[in-house]
Design a protein around this motif. Structure first.
Motif, PDB file in Angstrom:
ATOM      1  N   ASP A  56       1.022  -1.441   0.107  1.00 42.11           N
ATOM      2  CA  ASP A  56       0.136  -0.196   0.124  1.00 42.11           C
ATOM      3  C   ASP A  56       0.789   1.152  -0.043  1.00 42.11           C
ATOM      4  O   ASP A  56       0.713   2.283   0.741  1.00 42.11           O
ATOM      5  N   ARG A  57       1.975   1.208  -0.806  1.00 42.92           N
ATOM      6  CA  ARG A  57       2.844   2.355  -1.014  1.00 42.92           C
ATOM      7  C   ARG A  57       2.561   3.782  -1.016  1.00 42.92           C
ATOM      8  O   ARG A  57       2.753   4.714  -0.460  1.00 42.92           O
ATOM      9  N   GLU A  58       1.507   3.900  -1.936  1.00 43.30           N
ATOM     10  CA  GLU A  58       0.717   5.016  -2.445  1.00 43.30           C
ATOM     11  C   GLU A  58       0.245   5.690  -0.941  1.00 43.30           C
ATOM     12  O   GLU A  58       0.085   7.051  -1.072  1.00 43.30           O
ATOM     13  N   VAL A  59      -0.237   4.947   0.039  1.00 44.09           N
ATOM     14  CA  VAL A  59      -0.721   5.638   1.464  1.00 44.09           C
ATOM     15  C   VAL A  59       0.353   5.602   2.300  1.00 44.09           C
ATOM     16  O   VAL A  59       0.660   6.422   3.039  1.00 44.09           O
ATOM     17  N   CYS A  60       0.982   4.199   2.394  1.00 51.30           N
ATOM     18  CA  CYS A  60       1.896   4.000   3.575  1.00 51.30           C
ATOM     19  C   CYS A  60       3.216   4.788   3.397  1.00 51.30           C
ATOM     20  O   CYS A  60       3.770   5.086   4.494  1.00 51.30           O
ATOM     21  N   ALA A  61       3.505   4.854   2.023  1.00 61.14           N
ATOM     22  CA  ALA A  61       5.120   5.554   2.009  1.00 61.14           C
ATOM     23  C   ALA A  61       4.886   6.963   1.590  1.00 61.14           C
ATOM     24  O   ALA A  61       6.016   7.747   1.339  1.00 61.14           O
ATOM     25  N   LYS A 103      -2.611   6.545  10.974  1.00 55.72           N
ATOM     26  CA  LYS A 103      -2.591   7.440   9.726  1.00 55.72           C
ATOM     27  C   LYS A 103      -1.412   7.009   9.255  1.00 55.72           C
ATOM     28  O   LYS A 103      -0.063   6.790  10.047  1.00 55.72           O
ATOM     29  N   GLY A 104      -1.131   6.954   7.940  1.00 51.29           N
ATOM     30  CA  GLY A 104       0.196   6.687   7.143  1.00 51.29           C
ATOM     31  C   GLY A 104       0.788   5.250   7.473  1.00 51.29           C
ATOM     32  O   GLY A 104       1.742   5.049   7.235  1.00 51.29           O
TER      33      GLY A 104
END
Ligand SMILES: [Cu+2]
Length: 237
Positions: A56-61, A103-104
Protein backbone atom coordinates in the motif's frame (compact mmCIF):
# COMPACT_ATOMS: atom_id res chain seq x y z
CA UNK A 1 -17.37 -31.53 38.74
CA UNK A 2 -20.56 -30.29 40.38
CA UNK A 3 -22.20 -27.18 39.04
CA UNK A 4 -21.36 -25.42 42.27
CA UNK A 5 -17.73 -26.48 42.05
CA UNK A 6 -17.28 -25.18 38.52
CA UNK A 7 -18.90 -21.88 39.48
CA UNK A 8 -16.46 -21.42 42.32
CA UNK A 9 -13.55 -22.32 40.06
CA UNK A 10 -14.53 -19.90 37.30
CA UNK A 11 -15.05 -17.14 39.87
CA UNK A 12 -11.54 -17.77 41.21
CA UNK A 13 -10.02 -17.63 37.71
CA UNK A 14 -11.86 -14.40 37.02
CA UNK A 15 -10.81 -12.85 40.31
CA UNK A 16 -7.08 -13.50 39.99
CA UNK A 17 -5.98 -11.04 37.31
CA UNK A 18 -8.02 -8.15 38.70
CA UNK A 19 -6.80 -8.54 42.27
CA UNK A 20 -4.08 -5.95 41.61
CA UNK A 21 -6.71 -3.46 40.58
CA UNK A 22 -8.94 -4.09 43.53
CA UNK A 23 -6.14 -3.01 45.84
CA UNK A 24 -6.13 0.52 44.46
CA UNK A 25 -8.58 2.94 45.97
CA UNK A 26 -9.44 6.12 44.08
CA UNK A 27 -10.90 9.26 45.64
CA UNK A 28 -10.28 12.93 46.17
CA UNK A 29 -6.67 13.98 46.64
CA UNK A 30 -6.14 17.03 48.80
CA UNK A 31 -2.87 18.96 48.62
CA UNK A 32 -1.38 16.45 46.23
CA UNK A 33 2.08 16.89 44.83
CA UNK A 34 3.58 15.73 41.58
CA UNK A 35 6.51 13.76 40.25
CA UNK A 36 8.21 15.02 37.13
CA UNK A 37 11.48 14.44 35.41
CA UNK A 38 13.32 13.00 32.47
CA UNK A 39 14.22 9.56 31.22
CA UNK A 40 17.70 9.43 29.71
CA UNK A 41 19.39 6.90 27.47
CA UNK A 42 22.83 5.84 28.65
CA UNK A 43 25.35 5.66 25.86
CA UNK A 44 25.12 6.57 22.21
CA UNK A 45 21.89 5.53 20.57
CA UNK A 46 22.01 4.16 17.03
CA UNK A 47 20.06 6.13 14.43
CA UNK A 48 16.61 4.57 14.06
CA UNK A 49 16.36 2.07 11.22
CA UNK A 50 14.40 3.01 8.12
CA UNK A 51 11.41 0.72 7.74
CA UNK A 52 10.75 -1.12 4.54
CA UNK A 53 7.26 -0.14 3.41
CA UNK A 54 6.43 -2.82 0.90
CA UNK A 55 2.66 -2.64 0.75
CA UNK A 56 0.00 0.00 0.00
CA UNK A 57 2.88 2.32 -0.81
CA UNK A 58 0.67 5.07 -2.25
CA UNK A 59 -0.71 5.60 1.26
CA UNK A 60 1.82 4.07 3.62
CA UNK A 61 4.99 5.46 2.01
CA UNK A 62 3.76 9.05 1.77
CA UNK A 63 5.93 9.85 4.75
CA UNK A 64 9.19 8.03 5.51
CA UNK A 65 8.92 5.46 8.30
CA UNK A 66 11.52 4.71 10.92
CA UNK A 67 11.61 2.07 13.64
CA UNK A 68 10.02 3.63 16.73
CA UNK A 69 11.35 1.07 19.20
CA UNK A 70 14.27 3.25 20.33
CA UNK A 71 13.83 6.99 19.84
CA UNK A 72 16.51 9.10 21.51
CA UNK A 73 17.18 12.77 20.97
CA UNK A 74 19.97 14.60 22.80
CA UNK A 75 20.22 11.67 25.18
CA UNK A 76 16.50 11.83 26.07
CA UNK A 77 14.37 8.73 25.66
CA UNK A 78 10.87 8.88 24.16
CA UNK A 79 8.08 6.30 24.58
CA UNK A 80 9.10 5.20 28.07
CA UNK A 81 6.25 4.48 30.46
CA UNK A 82 6.48 5.87 33.99
CA UNK A 83 4.21 4.51 36.73
CA UNK A 84 3.93 4.39 40.51
CA UNK A 85 3.90 0.71 41.34
CA UNK A 86 3.08 0.71 45.05
CA UNK A 87 0.41 3.38 45.40
CA UNK A 88 -2.71 2.09 47.14
CA UNK A 89 -4.74 5.26 47.44
CA UNK A 90 -4.89 8.32 45.25
CA UNK A 91 -6.89 10.12 42.59
CA UNK A 92 -9.92 8.59 40.95
CA UNK A 93 -9.48 6.41 37.92
CA UNK A 94 -11.07 8.21 35.01
CA UNK A 95 -11.44 6.00 32.02
CA UNK A 96 -11.87 8.52 29.26
CA UNK A 97 -11.65 7.15 25.73
CA UNK A 98 -8.20 7.29 24.20
CA UNK A 99 -7.24 7.13 20.54
CA UNK A 100 -4.78 4.96 18.67
CA UNK A 101 -4.33 6.32 15.15
CA UNK A 102 -3.02 4.39 12.14
CA UNK A 103 -2.56 7.36 9.82
CA UNK A 104 0.06 6.58 7.17
CA UNK A 105 0.20 2.94 8.34
CA UNK A 106 1.91 3.73 11.60
CA UNK A 107 0.59 3.45 15.16
CA UNK A 108 0.39 6.84 16.77
CA UNK A 109 1.24 7.16 19.54
CA UNK A 110 3.71 4.30 19.35
CA UNK A 111 3.11 3.65 23.06
CA UNK A 112 -0.35 4.43 24.43
CA UNK A 113 -0.80 4.14 28.20
CA UNK A 114 -3.98 4.44 30.27
CA UNK A 115 -5.67 2.96 33.34
CA UNK A 116 -7.21 -0.49 32.87
CA UNK A 117 -10.88 -0.28 32.00
CA UNK A 118 -10.26 2.31 29.30
CA UNK A 119 -11.73 2.04 25.82
CA UNK A 120 -9.28 2.56 22.97
CA UNK A 121 -10.68 3.94 19.72
CA UNK A 122 -8.58 2.66 16.83
CA UNK A 123 -8.72 5.00 13.84
CA UNK A 124 -8.26 4.13 10.18
CA UNK A 125 -8.19 7.41 8.23
CA UNK A 126 -6.28 6.17 5.17
CA UNK A 127 -8.78 3.96 3.42
CA UNK A 128 -6.68 0.79 3.41
CA UNK A 129 -7.23 -2.52 5.15
CA UNK A 130 -5.52 -2.94 8.51
CA UNK A 131 -5.67 -5.93 10.81
CA UNK A 132 -5.14 -5.04 14.44
CA UNK A 133 -3.73 -7.99 16.34
CA UNK A 134 -3.04 -7.91 20.07
CA UNK A 135 -0.62 -10.26 21.79
CA UNK A 136 -2.25 -10.12 25.20
CA UNK A 137 -2.23 -12.87 27.82
CA UNK A 138 -4.13 -11.35 30.74
CA UNK A 139 -6.75 -9.62 28.60
CA UNK A 140 -8.49 -11.58 25.85
CA UNK A 141 -6.42 -11.18 22.71
CA UNK A 142 -8.08 -9.50 19.75
CA UNK A 143 -7.46 -9.93 16.08
CA UNK A 144 -9.67 -7.57 14.14
CA UNK A 145 -9.75 -6.74 10.47
CA UNK A 146 -10.39 -3.05 9.92
CA UNK A 147 -11.49 -2.67 6.30
CA UNK A 148 -10.91 0.61 4.50
CA UNK A 149 -14.48 1.83 5.08
CA UNK A 150 -14.30 1.25 8.84
CA UNK A 151 -12.99 4.55 10.10
CA UNK A 152 -12.90 3.58 13.75
CA UNK A 153 -13.43 0.67 16.08
CA UNK A 154 -13.38 0.40 19.85
CA UNK A 155 -11.69 -2.09 22.09
CA UNK A 156 -11.79 -2.06 25.88
CA UNK A 157 -8.72 -3.15 27.81
CA UNK A 158 -10.09 -4.40 31.11
CA UNK A 159 -7.06 -5.57 33.04
CA UNK A 160 -3.60 -4.20 33.72
CA UNK A 161 -1.16 -5.49 31.11
CA UNK A 162 1.49 -4.42 28.62
CA UNK A 163 -0.02 -5.44 25.30
CA UNK A 164 1.94 -5.63 22.08
CA UNK A 165 -0.04 -4.70 18.97
CA UNK A 166 0.82 -5.57 15.37
CA UNK A 167 -0.83 -5.29 11.98
CA UNK A 168 -1.06 -8.51 10.01
CA UNK A 169 -1.32 -6.60 6.71
CA UNK A 170 1.63 -4.24 7.20
CA UNK A 171 4.49 -6.09 8.87
CA UNK A 172 6.30 -2.94 9.97
CA UNK A 173 3.34 -1.67 12.04
CA UNK A 174 4.09 -2.24 15.69
CA UNK A 175 2.97 -0.54 18.90
CA UNK A 176 2.04 -0.97 22.54
CA UNK A 177 -1.06 -0.53 24.66
CA UNK A 178 -0.13 -0.25 28.32
CA UNK A 179 -3.01 -0.66 30.78
CA UNK A 180 -2.15 0.17 34.38
CA UNK A 181 -3.82 -0.67 37.72
CA UNK A 182 -3.76 2.98 38.84
CA UNK A 183 -4.25 6.35 37.13
CA UNK A 184 -0.60 7.25 37.74
CA UNK A 185 0.95 6.70 34.35
CA UNK A 186 2.78 8.89 31.84
CA UNK A 187 4.65 8.26 28.60
CA UNK A 188 7.78 10.27 27.90
CA UNK A 189 7.66 12.66 24.98
CA UNK A 190 10.49 13.42 22.53
CA UNK A 191 12.32 15.38 25.24
CA UNK A 192 12.17 12.37 27.58
CA UNK A 193 9.88 14.29 29.95
CA UNK A 194 7.06 12.94 32.08
CA UNK A 195 4.80 14.21 34.85
CA UNK A 196 2.52 12.41 37.29
CA UNK A 197 0.06 14.74 39.01
CA UNK A 198 -2.21 14.73 42.08
CA UNK A 199 -0.02 12.35 44.02
CA UNK A 200 -0.77 12.21 47.75
CA UNK A 201 2.25 13.04 49.95
CA UNK A 202 4.31 9.95 50.66
CA UNK A 203 7.21 7.83 49.47
CA UNK A 204 6.63 5.68 46.41
CA UNK A 205 8.34 3.31 44.07
CA UNK A 206 8.42 4.87 40.62
CA UNK A 207 9.08 2.56 37.71
CA UNK A 208 10.10 3.26 34.15
CA UNK A 209 9.55 0.67 31.43
CA UNK A 210 10.79 0.74 27.88
CA UNK A 211 10.13 -1.91 25.23
CA UNK A 212 13.81 -2.38 24.36
CA UNK A 213 15.62 -1.28 27.50
CA UNK A 214 13.52 -2.93 30.20
CA UNK A 215 12.76 -1.56 33.63
CA UNK A 216 14.29 0.60 36.30
CA UNK A 217 12.85 1.81 39.61
CA UNK A 218 13.62 4.38 42.26
CA UNK A 219 12.05 5.65 45.47
CA UNK A 220 10.61 9.14 45.26
CA UNK A 221 9.25 11.18 48.16
CA UNK A 222 6.38 13.54 47.35
CA UNK A 223 5.57 16.46 49.61
CA UNK A 224 2.18 18.19 49.68
CA UNK A 225 1.74 20.68 46.81
CA UNK A 226 5.36 20.25 45.72
CA UNK A 227 6.93 18.79 42.62
CA UNK A 228 9.40 15.97 43.26
CA UNK A 229 12.04 15.51 40.57
CA UNK A 230 13.18 12.14 39.30
CA UNK A 231 15.70 11.36 36.59
CA UNK A 232 16.00 7.86 35.18
CA UNK A 233 18.70 6.39 33.02
CA UNK A 234 18.26 3.27 30.93
CA UNK A 235 21.00 1.49 29.03
CA UNK A 236 20.93 -1.10 26.27
CA UNK A 237 20.64 -4.61 27.64
CU1 LIG B 1 -1.93 -2.03 8.73
Amino acid sequence: MTKFGSLVLSAAIFALPVSGMAQYQGGDVKDGGSISGTVKFKGTAPAPKKLDVGKDREVCAKTPKVDQSLIVSNGNLANAVVTITDIKKGKKIETKKVTLDQKGCEYSPHVLAFPAGTTVTIMNPDGVLHNVHSYSKVNSPFNMAQPKFKKSMDVKIDKPEVVEVKCDVHGWMHGWLVATPTPYVAVTDKSGSFKLTDVPAGTYTVEVWHEKLGKNTQKVTVKAKEDAKATFELASK
